[in-house]
Scaffold this motif. Structure first.
Motif, PDB file in Angstrom:
ATOM      1  N   GLU A   6     -24.272 -28.198  38.444  1.00 31.11           N
ATOM      2  CA  GLU A   6     -23.048 -29.251  38.182  1.00 31.11           C
ATOM      3  C   GLU A   6     -23.507 -29.165  36.600  1.00 31.11           C
ATOM      4  OE1 GLU A   6     -25.960 -31.151  41.155  1.00 31.11           O
ATOM      5  OE2 GLU A   6     -26.323 -30.199  39.380  1.00 31.11           O
ATOM      6  N   SER A   7     -22.367 -29.710  36.034  1.00 38.27           N
ATOM      7  CA  SER A   7     -21.708 -29.787  34.560  1.00 38.27           C
ATOM      8  C   SER A   7     -20.818 -31.269  34.287  1.00 38.27           C
ATOM      9  CB  SER A   7     -20.989 -28.442  34.086  1.00 38.27           C
ATOM     10  OG  SER A   7     -19.544 -28.121  34.612  1.00 38.27           O
ATOM     11  N   THR A 120     -27.022 -33.256  36.546  1.00 34.22           N
ATOM     12  CA  THR A 120     -26.881 -33.448  35.002  1.00 34.22           C
ATOM     13  C   THR A 120     -26.426 -35.103  34.513  1.00 34.22           C
ATOM     14  OG1 THR A 120     -24.862 -33.160  33.609  1.00 34.22           O
ATOM     15  CG2 THR A 120     -24.343 -34.119  35.910  1.00 34.22           C
TER      16      THR A 120
END
Length: 126
Positions: A6-7, A120
């Motif tokens: 994830e980002s 995240t």
């Protein structure tokens, strides 16, 4: 081996927007439903949204309906979560997840997702 990354998290003020991304590898992405979950400090992990493998159907938690949009790009093995009108209560670690079986639809059942990203952090200040 499945890997989800994830980002896109961050610190924003109430009312702002963020777009989370999750890129998957290790399985044929286009054949798997994808889900987003979140976990606030001291609380259980909860369902946020999911999208079926062909983008044919989306499902949202009542708390985010009308503000969040889940989408996917199967050519890029990526699922997105567009978050608008963020509220302080949206503060949490956000995780993407993939179920064990192809062409399955666990909907919001967290126990049927077997692959998870590292998460995240999303923090919304008032």
């Amino acid at each position: 081996q499945v890997q989800l990354v994830e980002s896109g998290g961050g610190l924003v003020q109430a009312g702002a927007s963020l777009r989370l991304s999750c890129t998957a590898s290790g399985r044929t992405f286009s054949t798997y439903t994808m889900g987003w979950f979140r976990q606030a400090t001291g609380k259980e992990r909860e369902f946020v949204a999911r999208i079926t493998w062909n983008s044919g159907n989306t499902l949202y938690a009542n708390s985010v309906k009308g503000r969040f949009t889940i989408s996917r790009d199967n050519a890029k093995n990526t699922v997105f979560l567009e978050m608008n009108s963020l509220k302080p209560e949206d503060t949490a670690v956000y995780y993407c997840a993939q179920p064990r079986f192809q062409f399955s639809d666990p909907r919001m059942n967290v126990g049927q997702y077997d692959a998870w990203g590292q998460g995240t952090q999303v923090t919304v200040s008032s």
